[in-house]
Write a protein that holds these residues in place. Structure first.
Motif, PDB file in Angstrom:
ATOM      1  N   THR A  97      35.846 -11.937  25.787  1.00  0.00           N
ATOM      2  CA  THR A  97      35.088 -10.718  25.513  1.00  0.00           C
ATOM      3  C   THR A  97      35.187 -10.282  24.057  1.00  0.00           C
ATOM      4  OG1 THR A  97      37.014  -9.444  26.250  1.00  0.00           O
ATOM      5  CG2 THR A  97      35.291  -9.886  27.880  1.00  0.00           C
ATOM      6  N   SER A  98      36.236 -10.707  23.374  1.00  0.00           N
ATOM      7  CA  SER A  98      36.377 -10.335  21.961  1.00  0.00           C
ATOM      8  C   SER A  98      35.353 -11.029  21.077  1.00  0.00           C
ATOM      9  CB  SER A  98      37.788 -10.675  21.467  1.00  0.00           C
ATOM     10  OG  SER A  98      38.770  -9.995  22.220  1.00  0.00           O
ATOM     11  N   LEU A  99      34.747 -12.083  21.597  1.00  0.00           N
ATOM     12  CA  LEU A  99      33.758 -12.828  20.818  1.00  0.00           C
ATOM     13  C   LEU A  99      32.329 -12.377  21.098  1.00  0.00           C
ATOM     14  CD1 LEU A  99      35.278 -16.403  21.253  1.00  0.00           C
ATOM     15  CD2 LEU A  99      35.598 -14.825  19.352  1.00  0.00           C
ATOM     16  N   ASP A 100      32.157 -11.401  21.991  1.00  0.00           N
ATOM     17  CA  ASP A 100      30.806 -10.925  22.295  1.00  0.00           C
ATOM     18  C   ASP A 100      30.083 -10.371  21.068  1.00  0.00           C
ATOM     19  OD1 ASP A 100      31.071 -11.714  24.883  1.00  0.00           O
ATOM     20  OD2 ASP A 100      31.581  -9.725  25.673  1.00  0.00           O
ATOM     21  N   PRO A 101      30.751  -9.636  20.159  1.00  0.00           N
ATOM     22  CA  PRO A 101      30.027  -9.172  18.962  1.00  0.00           C
ATOM     23  C   PRO A 101      29.441 -10.306  18.130  1.00  0.00           C
ATOM     24  CG  PRO A 101      32.054  -7.931  19.226  1.00  0.00           C
ATOM     25  CD  PRO A 101      32.098  -9.029  20.234  1.00  0.00           C
ATOM     26  N   LEU A 102      30.114 -11.449  18.105  1.00  0.00           N
ATOM     27  CA  LEU A 102      29.563 -12.582  17.359  1.00  0.00           C
ATOM     28  C   LEU A 102      28.306 -13.119  18.031  1.00  0.00           C
ATOM     29  CD1 LEU A 102      32.819 -14.547  16.418  1.00  0.00           C
ATOM     30  CD2 LEU A 102      31.449 -13.051  14.964  1.00  0.00           C
ATOM     31  N   ASP A 103      28.304 -13.150  19.362  1.00  0.00           N
ATOM     32  CA  ASP A 103      27.101 -13.588  20.073  1.00  0.00           C
ATOM     33  C   ASP A 103      25.942 -12.628  19.843  1.00  0.00           C
ATOM     34  OD1 ASP A 103      27.101 -16.062  21.458  1.00  0.00           O
ATOM     35  OD2 ASP A 103      28.657 -15.312  22.796  1.00  0.00           O
ATOM     36  N   LYS A 104      26.222 -11.339  19.876  1.00  0.00           N
ATOM     37  CA  LYS A 104      25.160 -10.361  19.641  1.00  0.00           C
ATOM     38  C   LYS A 104      24.626 -10.461  18.216  1.00  0.00           C
ATOM     39  CE  LYS A 104      26.970  -7.106  23.072  1.00  0.00           C
ATOM     40  NZ  LYS A 104      27.550  -5.751  23.310  1.00  0.00           N
ATOM     41  N   PHE A 105      25.517 -10.716  17.281  1.00  0.00           N
ATOM     42  CA  PHE A 105      25.063 -10.892  15.902  1.00  0.00           C
ATOM     43  C   PHE A 105      24.173 -12.125  15.779  1.00  0.00           C
ATOM     44  CE2 PHE A 105      25.755 -12.964  11.776  1.00  0.00           C
ATOM     45  CZ  PHE A 105      25.236 -11.989  10.935  1.00  0.00           C
ATOM     46  N   GLN A 106      24.552 -13.209  16.441  1.00  0.00           N
ATOM     47  CA  GLN A 106      23.719 -14.417  16.390  1.00  0.00           C
ATOM     48  C   GLN A 106      22.360 -14.162  17.029  1.00  0.00           C
ATOM     49  OE1 GLN A 106      24.998 -18.775  16.865  1.00  0.00           O
ATOM     50  NE2 GLN A 106      24.336 -18.265  18.936  1.00  0.00           N
ATOM     51  N   ASN A 107      22.322 -13.365  18.102  1.00  0.00           N
ATOM     52  CA  ASN A 107      21.033 -13.044  18.723  1.00  0.00           C
ATOM     53  C   ASN A 107      20.128 -12.287  17.757  1.00  0.00           C
ATOM     54  OD1 ASN A 107      22.055 -14.247  21.012  1.00  0.00           O
ATOM     55  ND2 ASN A 107      22.544 -12.318  22.040  1.00  0.00           N
ATOM     56  N   ARG A 108      20.704 -11.340  17.023  1.00  0.00           N
ATOM     57  CA  ARG A 108      19.899 -10.599  16.044  1.00  0.00           C
ATOM     58  C   ARG A 108      19.405 -11.518  14.932  1.00  0.00           C
ATOM     59  NH1 ARG A 108      24.047  -6.616  16.693  1.00  0.00           N
ATOM     60  NH2 ARG A 108      24.953  -7.213  14.684  1.00  0.00           N
ATOM     61  N   VAL A 109      20.260 -12.435  14.511  1.00  0.00           N
ATOM     62  CA  VAL A 109      19.854 -13.374  13.461  1.00  0.00           C
ATOM     63  C   VAL A 109      18.710 -14.259  13.951  1.00  0.00           C
ATOM     64  CG1 VAL A 109      20.613 -15.363  12.111  1.00  0.00           C
ATOM     65  CG2 VAL A 109      22.087 -13.366  12.302  1.00  0.00           C
ATOM     66  N   MET A 110      18.786 -14.716  15.190  1.00  0.00           N
ATOM     67  CA  MET A 110      17.716 -15.564  15.718  1.00  0.00           C
ATOM     68  C   MET A 110      16.396 -14.806  15.788  1.00  0.00           C
ATOM     69  SD  MET A 110      19.464 -17.942  18.683  1.00  0.00           S
ATOM     70  CE  MET A 110      19.917 -16.553  19.726  1.00  0.00           C
ATOM     71  N   ARG A 111      16.444 -13.521  16.131  1.00  0.00           N
ATOM     72  CA  ARG A 111      15.206 -12.741  16.178  1.00  0.00           C
ATOM     73  C   ARG A 111      14.622 -12.565  14.778  1.00  0.00           C
ATOM     74  NH1 ARG A 111      14.906 -11.090  21.339  1.00  0.00           N
ATOM     75  NH2 ARG A 111      16.867 -10.714  22.438  1.00  0.00           N
ATOM     76  N   VAL A 112      15.489 -12.434  13.786  1.00  0.00           N
ATOM     77  CA  VAL A 112      14.996 -12.330  12.410  1.00  0.00           C
ATOM     78  C   VAL A 112      14.393 -13.659  11.964  1.00  0.00           C
ATOM     79  CG1 VAL A 112      15.688 -11.982  10.015  1.00  0.00           C
ATOM     80  CG2 VAL A 112      16.586 -10.481  11.804  1.00  0.00           C
ATOM     81  N   ILE A 113      15.054 -14.752  12.291  1.00  0.00           N
ATOM     82  CA  ILE A 113      14.563 -16.070  11.868  1.00  0.00           C
ATOM     83  C   ILE A 113      13.206 -16.368  12.485  1.00  0.00           C
ATOM     84  CG2 ILE A 113      15.007 -18.551  12.004  1.00  0.00           C
ATOM     85  CD1 ILE A 113      17.987 -17.920  11.875  1.00  0.00           C
ATOM     86  N   LEU A 114      13.083 -16.129  13.789  1.00  0.00           N
ATOM     87  CA  LEU A 114      11.851 -16.456  14.497  1.00  0.00           C
ATOM     88  C   LEU A 114      10.832 -15.327  14.475  1.00  0.00           C
ATOM     89  CD1 LEU A 114      13.396 -18.250  17.609  1.00  0.00           C
ATOM     90  CD2 LEU A 114      12.236 -19.326  15.687  1.00  0.00           C
ATOM     91  N   GLY A 115      11.258 -14.125  14.098  1.00  0.00           N
ATOM     92  CA  GLY A 115      10.339 -13.000  14.128  1.00  0.00           C
ATOM     93  C   GLY A 115       9.949 -12.589  15.527  1.00  0.00           C
TER      94      GLY A 115
END
Length: 456
Positions: A24-42
């Motif tokens: 569970t301590s790594l969930d913020p990293l997953d959420k950050f990667q999700n935001r990055v993917m949305r920025v990359i793909l628009g």
């Protein structure tokens, strides 16, 4: 590219430490990667995360961390001389009755996580016979001579040129021992290799040859013969002229970036030979042109094909184990897609495009807008308010081209928008329209006239 190079590389570097943390301590990293993917793909917030992971070929953060730690562990198990204590601890943890020595809590988590992953994948890494190949600055320069002839020449001329080339090399270095090597691959798939020398005392069993595993390639057989020859000269401390009739094997040996593990082993022996002030030179001669010792070693290699195998054959290479771990990294994404597919229109839409990777643009006019619309056409989406099921649609949910209310969706732009209906095929399903737009420059033609197409 920026995310993978500058951000995820830091996570990869810290993987052995991050794996010791609770999941569970790594969930913020997953959420950050999700935001990055949305920025990359628009992509909007309603785009499925599993679709974006598949499109960008990115695994979840936790799976990536486990994969990095597992691959590092596999290399340590293969070369236990590098980190003997860690290798011994991992092998002890993978036993039926594991005995893990006293460790800190984080260390025990690392050992248990990695060992359980290797056990699930049924990976039992054998120890390497020798240390890894020498570093680049220790690899000796390979001296390879080629007989100046071609197979189109007459056999008598090829034989004469081969003998002259061998005599020229021997006269300049009189201490060289001639060692002939050959590999044989029979039509039934049996393979073998052999070494013969008129100048070196034979092994205790004589010049017998070696049986190789079935389905070995001809180059593999030739390289194994060269390996036996170099090993023989290295063990006896002799200078040698290794004579081979395979150009592909010698070219692989002199390649600046060797990929075959046999080549790495040969280079390891050659580096030891150089440290002992010895010299081994390679010579290519044409085959089956009547050279006595070349025909002799060819007969020994063919006879070796009928010998029993000395072992069960080579175990899978280190790259096979690493590939298995890397493939397992994406299994969780596939399982999530399978569970969500029945209730997700966007996953079913993306299934039509997933098998064919799309080459996004890196330069040109409106490159960012083109890539964003292309990603939406491939991945599919619905506006956030439609996903949430709001009763009153917000005022900005209308089509950006024709202002039709509640129509800011992929289906409307591709199937029902009157502004672009004349530019799109009529009477075809949504998937076919998306494929039409992604092919060639069809999407550019629409974006030039209607930049807001696709909800951008």
């Amino acid at each position: 590219m920026i995310y993978v190079t500058f951000i995820r590389s830091v996570i990869d570097y810290l993987s052995p430490a991050l794996i010791q943390l609770p999941h569970t301590s790594l969930d913020p990293l997953d959420k950050f990667q999700n935001r990055v993917m949305r920025v990359i793909l628009g992509c909007p917030l309603s785009t499925r995360v599993v679709n974006m992971l598949t499109e960008l070929h990115l695994p979840p953060i936790y799976e990536r961390i486990c994969s990095i730690a597992a691959r590092l562990t596999i290399k340590c198990l293969h070369y236990p001389q590098v980190v003997p204590h860690y290798s011994h601890t991992i092998r002890s943890a993978m036993q039926p009755r594991p005995r893990i020595p006293p460790l800190q809590a984080g260390g025990r988590t690392l050992i248990k996580t990695v060992s359980s992953l290797l056990q699930r994948l049924d990976i039992n890494v054998p120890e390497a016979e020798a240390l890894p190949g020498p570093p680049p600055w220790m690899i000796p320069t390979i001296t390879v001579h080629y007989t100046p002839t071609s197979k189109s020449a007459l056999p008598a001329l090829q034989r004469q040129l081969a003998l002259e080339t061998k005599a020229s090399i021997s006269s300049s270095r009189p201490t060289l021992n001639h060692v002939y090597t050959d590999g044989s691959l029979q039509p039934d798939g049996t393979a073998g290799c052999a070494v013969f020398s008129p100048d070196v005392d034979p092994p205790p069993d004589g010049w017998v040859g070696r049986r190789l595993p079935v389905s070995a390639s001809s180059t593999f057989c030739e390289l194994y013969g060269i390996l036996d020859a170099v090993s023989l000269l290295s063990q006896r401390g002799l200078n040698g002229l290794v004579i081979c009739d395979s150009q592909s094997a010698l070219q692989a040996l002199s390649s600046p970036k060797p990929t075959c593990h046999l080549v790495s082993r040969i280079l390891s022996f050659l580096s030891l030979v150089r440290l002992r002030a010895l010299q081994i030179i390679f010579l290519w001669i044409p085959s089956h042109v009547g050279i006595l010792y070349s025909d002799t070693v060819d007969g020994i290699a063919k006879a070796a094909c009928s010998l029993p195998l000395r072992d069960a054959g080579p175990s899978p290479s280190l790259s096979c184990y690493l590939l298995r771990v890397n493939t397992h990294t994406y299994v969780s994404t596939l399982h999530h897609r399978a569970r969500q597919r029945a209730n997700s229109v966007s996953i079913q839409h993306y299934d039509a495009f997933r098998q064919h990777r799309y080459k996004y643009r890196r330069r040109g006019l409106m490159v960012r807008r083109h890539n964003v619309v292309a990603a939406r056409l491939r991945l599919g989406y619905r506006p956030v308010w439609q996903v949430a099921g709001f009763e009153d649609a917000p005022h900005f949910s209308s089509c950006l081209l024709c202002d039709q209310p509640n129509s800011n969706s992929l289906e409307h732009y591709c199937l029902h928008c009157p502004e672009v209906s004349g530019l799109l095929p009529l009477g075809r399903p949504l998937v076919d329209i998306c494929r039409h737009l992604l092919a060639h420059d069809n999407l550019d033609e629409i974006l030039v006239r209607y930049p807001r197409f696709g909800g951008c």
